[in-house]
Structure formats: structure tokens, C-alpha cells
Design an enzyme around this catalytic site. Structure first.
Site, PDB file in Angstrom:
ATOM      1  N   GLU A  33      30.961  37.517  48.937  1.00 49.27           N
ATOM      2  CA  GLU A  33      31.848  36.953  47.902  1.00 49.27           C
ATOM      3  C   GLU A  33      32.021  35.455  48.156  1.00 49.27           C
ATOM      4  OE1 GLU A  33      33.244  37.701  44.880  1.00 49.27           O
ATOM      5  OE2 GLU A  33      33.842  35.613  45.074  1.00 49.27           O
ATOM      6  N   GLU A  35      33.897  33.152  46.238  1.00 47.40           N
ATOM      7  CA  GLU A  35      35.089  32.417  45.799  1.00 47.40           C
ATOM      8  C   GLU A  35      36.388  33.175  46.026  1.00 47.40           C
ATOM      9  OE1 GLU A  35      34.585  31.045  41.839  1.00 47.40           O
ATOM     10  OE2 GLU A  35      36.280  29.640  41.970  1.00 47.40           O
ATOM     11  N   TYR A  36      36.479  34.361  45.409  1.00 46.09           N
ATOM     12  CA  TYR A  36      37.730  35.099  45.556  1.00 46.09           C
ATOM     13  C   TYR A  36      37.483  36.600  45.456  1.00 46.09           C
ATOM     14  CZ  TYR A  36      37.416  33.336  40.674  1.00 46.09           C
ATOM     15  OH  TYR A  36      36.993  32.906  39.454  1.00 46.09           O
ATOM     16  N   GLY A  38      38.106  40.189  44.517  1.00 43.57           N
ATOM     17  CA  GLY A  38      38.806  40.672  43.321  1.00 43.57           C
ATOM     18  C   GLY A  38      38.207  40.065  42.063  1.00 43.57           C
ATOM     19  N   HIS A 437      58.319  65.247  24.567  1.00 46.47           N
ATOM     20  CA  HIS A 437      59.147  64.524  23.608  1.00 46.47           C
ATOM     21  C   HIS A 437      60.372  63.948  24.307  1.00 46.47           C
ATOM     22  CE1 HIS A 437      61.161  63.543  19.865  1.00 46.47           C
ATOM     23  NE2 HIS A 437      62.263  64.076  20.382  1.00 46.47           N
TER      24      HIS A 437
HETATM   25  C1  LIG Z   1      41.825  35.670  31.026  1.00 48.76           C
HETATM   26  C2  LIG Z   1      41.057  36.959  31.155  1.00 48.76           C
HETATM   27  C3  LIG Z   1      41.709  38.159  30.966  1.00 48.76           C
HETATM   28  C4  LIG Z   1      41.025  39.365  31.089  1.00 48.76           C
HETATM   29  N1  LIG Z   1      41.704  40.527  30.909  1.00 48.76           N
HETATM   30  C5  LIG Z   1      41.051  41.701  31.044  1.00 48.76           C
HETATM   31  C6  LIG Z   1      41.746  42.923  30.899  1.00 48.76           C
HETATM   32  O1  LIG Z   1      42.948  42.953  30.638  1.00 48.76           O
HETATM   33  N2  LIG Z   1      41.066  44.076  31.049  1.00 48.76           N
HETATM   34  C7  LIG Z   1      39.726  44.082  31.330  1.00 48.76           C
HETATM   35  O2  LIG Z   1      39.142  45.167  31.444  1.00 48.76           O
HETATM   36  N3  LIG Z   1      39.041  42.934  31.482  1.00 48.76           N
HETATM   37  C8  LIG Z   1      39.664  41.752  31.351  1.00 48.76           C
HETATM   38  N4  LIG Z   1      38.982  40.588  31.528  1.00 48.76           N
HETATM   39  C9  LIG Z   1      37.540  40.664  31.852  1.00 48.76           C
HETATM   40  C10 LIG Z   1      37.336  41.005  33.346  1.00 48.76           C
HETATM   41  O3  LIG Z   1      37.982  40.044  34.138  1.00 48.76           O
HETATM   42  C11 LIG Z   1      35.844  41.046  33.655  1.00 48.76           C
HETATM   43  O4  LIG Z   1      35.209  41.934  32.759  1.00 48.76           O
HETATM   44  C12 LIG Z   1      35.610  41.522  35.072  1.00 48.76           C
HETATM   45  O5  LIG Z   1      36.202  40.653  36.007  1.00 48.76           O
HETATM   46  C13 LIG Z   1      34.118  41.624  35.355  1.00 48.76           C
HETATM   47  O6  LIG Z   1      33.924  42.087  36.639  1.00 48.76           O
HETATM   48  P1  LIG Z   1      32.592  41.738  37.446  1.00 48.76           P
HETATM   49  O7  LIG Z   1      32.722  42.410  38.759  1.00 48.76           O
HETATM   50  O8  LIG Z   1      31.409  42.033  36.619  1.00 48.76           O
HETATM   51  O9  LIG Z   1      32.591  40.151  37.603  1.00 48.76           O
HETATM   52  P2  LIG Z   1      33.651  39.109  38.177  1.00 48.76           P
HETATM   53  O10 LIG Z   1      35.016  39.631  38.154  1.00 48.76           O
HETATM   54  O11 LIG Z   1      33.356  37.839  37.473  1.00 48.76           O
HETATM   55  O12 LIG Z   1      33.261  38.981  39.702  1.00 48.76           O
HETATM   56  C14 LIG Z   1      32.045  38.409  40.106  1.00 48.76           C
HETATM   57  C15 LIG Z   1      32.218  37.869  41.503  1.00 48.76           C
HETATM   58  O13 LIG Z   1      30.940  37.500  42.014  1.00 48.76           O
HETATM   59  C16 LIG Z   1      31.104  36.346  42.823  1.00 48.76           C
HETATM   60  N5  LIG Z   1      29.786  35.703  42.940  1.00 48.76           N
HETATM   61  C17 LIG Z   1      29.016  35.240  41.928  1.00 48.76           C
HETATM   62  N6  LIG Z   1      27.867  34.748  42.438  1.00 48.76           N
HETATM   63  C18 LIG Z   1      27.917  34.913  43.784  1.00 48.76           C
HETATM   64  C19 LIG Z   1      27.028  34.598  44.856  1.00 48.76           C
HETATM   65  N7  LIG Z   1      25.831  34.034  44.642  1.00 48.76           N
HETATM   66  N8  LIG Z   1      27.402  34.900  46.123  1.00 48.76           N
HETATM   67  C20 LIG Z   1      28.613  35.483  46.369  1.00 48.76           C
HETATM   68  N9  LIG Z   1      29.487  35.799  45.386  1.00 48.76           N
HETATM   69  C21 LIG Z   1      29.136  35.516  44.119  1.00 48.76           C
HETATM   70  C22 LIG Z   1      32.142  35.529  42.037  1.00 48.76           C
HETATM   71  O14 LIG Z   1      32.774  34.586  42.892  1.00 48.76           O
HETATM   72  C23 LIG Z   1      33.082  36.618  41.545  1.00 48.76           C
HETATM   73  O15 LIG Z   1      34.167  36.819  42.422  1.00 48.76           O
HETATM   74  C24 LIG Z   1      39.639  39.363  31.425  1.00 48.76           C
HETATM   75  C25 LIG Z   1      38.971  38.141  31.637  1.00 48.76           C
HETATM   76  C26 LIG Z   1      39.663  36.958  31.499  1.00 48.76           C
HETATM   77  C27 LIG Z   1      38.926  35.665  31.743  1.00 48.76           C
END
Ligand SMILES: Cc1cc2nc3c(=O)[nH]c(=O)nc-3n(C[C@H](O)[C@H](O)[C@H](O)COP(=O)(O)OP(=O)(O)OC[C@H]3O[C@@H](n4cnc5c(N)ncnc54)[C@H](O)[C@@H]3O)c2cc1C
Length: 469
Positions: A33, A35-36, A38, A437
Site C-alpha cells: 500500500e 498511500e493509505y 483502507g 412493525h
Molecule cells: C467522495 C467519495 C465517496 C464515496 N462513497 C462511496 C460509498 O458511499 N459507497 C461505496 O460503495 N463507494 C463509495 N465510493 C467509491 C469507493 O471509495 C471506491 O469504489 C472504492 O474505494 C474502490 O476500492 P478499490 O479497492 O478498488 O480502490 P481504492 O480504494 O482506490 O484503493 C486502491 C489503493 O491502491 C493503492 N495503490 C495504487 N497503486 C499502488 C501501487 N503501485 N503500490 C501500492 N499501492 C498502490 C492506493 O494508494 C489505494 O489505497 C466513494 C468514492 C468517493 C471518492
């Protein structure tokens, strides 16, 4: 060189859930990971936005306390303490991400914090170390994307225009707030700032917000936004951005609007940095995968925002678990027609399955049961009267094709619809299942009763007609 059965790259809801399950299944698992922990969801997406939505709702409730028979003392006017509510939001994020880290390491996942670079399908480099792995699951996520509009790039660079991450951490409440876009995130953030007292303008290209959702939901939510005081400008073409001024075309006329904060919320593009060496095949600007989330490179899977047509946290997690099952020889597939999706706010929107427009287009004979929130006892007690529950079923076989709701409790109620659809249930089966209910979820039962022809808490359409005569 360190060796593992599985490398998961990205610890968002796709990656971290998959890594934990892989470790539970006995695979030696490393998760990278950069950046962060979660991902977007826990840090700058689902969770912080819902924390702010809750603060906004409490504030709205405080403002209408009198309608519940509650009054404040003479000088006790409700007010927003910006610093305190941002601190609350940050506290929730920190607690949750800390918890996820502990779950990962507790399950036996080796968590490596740094940028992972894939060398080939079996080798990864991170923080100067080499890793040899049998399989890779990419869960790199997505980032905000912006159209090529004159002045927008410069305004973003200068900080005049912000993305959703910026909108979740403004240092002070804007007096005037413009949201470019009319999708889910745009509406959620527009509603939050509107509740806090900013003067909010939403600029949307199509005639209605929430493109892709059932038309009745889109109409209802447009009304909800306007009634709440949002200046909703639809049917526009974005022409130019000059600092904090947005210039657009509406009915053939050039118009402009300015504010002290401008949010551009027009979609997200997939992250691929770190996996370029694999030269993955792409499709519709996403990484191309098969039904088991295998990419064009054998042994490499891609899940979540980077490959899915549904950019949602629960979809990312579900895809990760599915990819993992394929990897361990227990292949199964997901039914995307049963993927729920929610817009948070007050009221909420929740949908699953086909919209009425899609059912019509597919030429399916169908029936609709639609129950108004205003007729539900629990909603009345809570002071909620906006919205409806709409159940669409196949007229011939009775199978439920889609459920679409606008209600303060929609995000929880939709789970019943998902489960019934997964089990190929019918309106009769929902209607005959006894619901507690008073609850909001009784409305799903009531909508099902309506399809069956026996609405209980609203009059039958026939009875209404008779009375009119
Ligand atoms: C404001 C906002 C509100 C949202 N609200 C909702 C909601 O209420 N409900 C919902 O279902 N979805 C919501 N979403 C969408 C949801 O956040 C995403 O669909 C979800 O986070 C996707 O998960 P993911 O694991 O695919 O990717 P991400 O959460 O984007 O995680 C990808 C991770 O990979 C890491 N990464 C990338 N490249 C590399 C690398 N080369 N090496 C190491 N680490 C790397 C990144 O740092 C990141 O932490 C929201 C999005 C936003 C922006």
C-alpha cells in the site's frame, strides 16, 4: 528475495478484504500500500463523506427540532463548529484505518507500506526489495478525472477548483459552493454543504441528475435537491473555468456563476501506475478482465475500481473474494444485476437490478408496486414523508427485476431486496414474509402487496377512482 503465494497490490476495500481472506485461507500473502490503508473508501471516500453527512443531518434535525415539540433556549441557536466536525470525521477515519491495519496483520498478512512496481507476473519490487510471488491481485483503485475544458487544469493546479478529496477537508465552510456534476458523489457533497448553510449551485450536463438510475428516482431527487434549496442547473454545457468562475451554456446562452469553493466531480479514471510492465489489455478505459477477474496476463487478476464498471467499495470487496475463490480452485461468478448502489443523504436513494426503462427496452412484460414513504408509520413518527419504494417484477414468472427506493432508510432496506433477488424470490414471497412493525422495511412488503393487488396502507387505485366519481 522474499517469496509469497499471493501479492495483493493496494489496500483499499478491494485489496485489504482480499488479503485478509487469503491469509485466512492459508495463503502466504503480502499486501502493498503506497498511500493509505483502507484506500479511497476509508480515507477520502465513503467513510469521511458519511461522517460529514451525519453531521449535516444532525444539524438539519436541530433546525427543525420545534416540529418534534422540542425548543431551544432563547439564545441557543444551532450553529456549525467546522473545526470540531472535521475533527470528528478525522477521528472516525483514523479509528477505522487503524482497525483495518490490525485486522490485516492479525490475520497474518505481511503489510508493506510503499509503492509497488510489478516487474512481471511473478516479480514485484517495493522499497528496494524484490518479491517473488505465485499470483498477483491488482487492486490499484481510481483517481478523480477531469474533462478537457479551457481553464480547468490551471484552476485545479491553483486550488481554485477542488476534487472530492478537497471537498472533504475544506478548512472553512464556504459561503458559496459550486458543484460541477450531477452524479452520486456530486449530489452527496452538494447536499452536505447545503445543509451546513452554504449557498450551493449544481451544474449538470443532462436534464436530470443521477444519470443511469430509474427515471422516477432521478425526477424525485431533482425535486428533493431543489426543495432543500440547492440551485440545480441542468441541461448545460461546460464551456470554461476562470479561477472560481464557471462558464456554461444553457438554452443557447452563455452564463456564469462564481463561488468561494468550486468542486469538479465528473468521474474517475483507473490507476495503472506500478503495473505498466504487464502491458495489460484495456477495455472501455478499464483493465479488461474475464468473469473471474483474470487479466490478459495469466496469473494476474484485477479487481475493484481499476477494472469494474461499478466503482463501489462493496463491489471491489466482492470481486476480490471472487477472484480469490477462482485462484484456489473454487470458481464462482458474481451477478451484477444484483449489485446494490446507494446515494447517501436525507433522504437516501438505494437501487438494485433493472430500471423500469431497462425492463421496457428489454421487452419484458412487467408489473410495478410503488408505495409512498408518506404512508409508513415509522417514517411519519420520524417526520419523513419524502420518497417511495418501487418494486418491479416480471409479470409472467413473478421474479423481481429491480427495486428502487428513495427513503431515509433506503441504504439498509435495499439489503432485503438484494437477498430476495439472489434467491429468485417473488413479490408474493416478500408480501407473505412478516415484517416487524413499525419499521421502514415494511414499505418493501407494502410495495410487494401492491403488485399482488392487495395494498394495505394505501387505497387500491380502483377505490380511489370510484371515490372521484
Ligand atoms: C467522495 C467519495 C465517496 C464515496 N462513497 C462511496 C460509498 O458511499 N459507497 C461505496 O460503495 N463507494 C463509495 N465510493 C467509491 C469507493 O471509495 C471506491 O469504489 C472504492 O474505494 C474502490 O476500492 P478499490 O479497492 O478498488 O480502490 P481504492 O480504494 O482506490 O484503493 C486502491 C489503493 O491502491 C493503492 N495503490 C495504487 N497503486 C499502488 C501501487 N503501485 N503500490 C501500492 N499501492 C498502490 C492506493 O494508494 C489505494 O489505497 C466513494 C468514492 C468517493 C471518492
Amino acid at each position: 528475495m522474499k517469496k509469497f503465494d499471493l501479492a495483493v497490490i493496494g489496500a483499499g476495500p478491494g485489496g485489504y478484504v482480499t488479503a485478509i481472506k487469503a491469509a485466512h485461507l492459508g495463503l502466504s500473502t503480502v499486501c502493498f500500500e503506497k498511500e493509505y490503508v483502507g484506500g479511497v473508501c476509508l480515507n477520502v471516500g465513503c467513510i469521511p463523506s458519511k461522517a460529514l453527512i451525519k453531521s449535516a443531518h444532525v444539524f438539519d434535525e436541530m433546525k427543525k427540532a420545534e416540529s418534534f415539540g422540542l425548543t431551544l433556549g432563547p439564545d441557543a441557536k444551532p450553529d456549525v463548529n467546522w473545526e470540531a466536525l472535521m475533527k470528528r470525521k478525522a477521528g472516525i477515519v483514523s479509528k477505522l484505518t487503524g482497525g483495518v491495519k490490525a485486522l490485516m496483520t492479525g490475520a497474518g498478512v505481511t503489510l508493506v507500506e510503499g509503492v509497488a512496481t510489478v516487474k512481471d507476473a511473478k516479480h514485484i519490487e517495493c522499497n528496494g526489495e524484490e518479491y517473488e510471488v505465485k499470483n498477483i491481485i491488482l487492486a490499484l483503485g481510481s483517481s478523480p478525472s477531469f474533462p478537457n475544458v479551457p481553464g480547468l487544469k490551471e484552476a485545479l493546479e491553483k486550488g481554485d477548483v477542488i476534487d472530492s478529496t478537497g471537498a472533504l477537508s475544506l478548512s472553512e465552510k464556504p459561503k458559496e459552493f459550486i458543484v460541477i456534476g450531477g452524479g452520486v458523489i456530486a449530489l452527496e457533497l452538494a447536499s452536505v454543504y447545503n445543509s451546513f448553510g452554504s449557498k450551493v449551485t449544481m451544474i449538470q450536463r443532462s436534464e436530470k441528475i443521477l444519470t443511469g438510475m430509474d427515471e422516477e428516482i432521478r425526477t424525485e431527487m431533482g425535486k428533493v435537491a431543489k426543495k432543500a434549496g440547492i440551485n440545480l442547473i441542468t441541461g448545460t454545457k461546460l464551456l470554461e473555468v476562470k479561477g472560481k468562475t464557471v462558464i456554461y451554456e444553457k438554452d443557447g446562452k452563455r452564463e456564469e456563476v462564481s463561488a468561494d469553493a468550486v468542486l469538479c466531480c465528473l468521474g474517475r479514471s483507473v490507476n495503472i501506475a506500478g503495473a505498466e510492465a504487464l502491458n495489460l489489455e484495456m477495455e472501455n478505459k478499464r483493465v479488461k478482465v474475464d468473469e473471474y477477474y483474470q487479466t490478459s496476463v495469466p496469473g494476474v487478476y484485477a479487481i475493484g475500481d481499476m477494472s469494474s464498471k461499478y466503482q463501489l467499495a462493496h463491489v471491489a470487496s466482492a470481486e476480490g473474494l471472487c477472484a480469490l475463490d477462482h485462484l484456489i480452485g473454487k470458481a464462482r461468478t458474481l451477478n451484477y444485476n444484483h449489485m446494490p448502489s446507494v446515494v447517501y443523504g436525507h433522504p437516501e436513494v438505494a437501487t438494485v437490478g433493472m430500471t423500469e426503462e431497462e425492463v421496457k427496452e428489454a421487452g419484458i412484460e412487467y408489473e410495478v408496486g410503488k408505495f409512498p414513504v408518506a404512508a409508513n408509520g415509522k417514517s411519519m413518527a420520524a417526520g419523513d414523508s419524502t420518497g417511495f419504494i418501487k418494486v418491479i417484477s416480471d409479470k409472467k414468472i413473478g421474479e423481481i427485476l429491480g427495486v428502487h427506493m428513495v427513503s431515509t432508510a433506503a441504504s439498509d432496506m435495499i439489503a432485503e431486496a438484494v437477498m430476495v433477488m439472489e434467491l429468485e424470490g417473488t413479490p408474493a414471497e416478500i408480501g407473505n414474509s412478516v415484517h416487524p412493525h413499525p419499521t421502514n422495511v415494511e414499505m418493501v412488503m407494502e410495495a410487494a402487496h401492491m403488485i399482488e393487488g392487495y395494498p394495505i396502507h394505501v387505497r387500491k387505485p380502483r377505490e380511489r377512482k370510484k371515490k372521484k366519481k
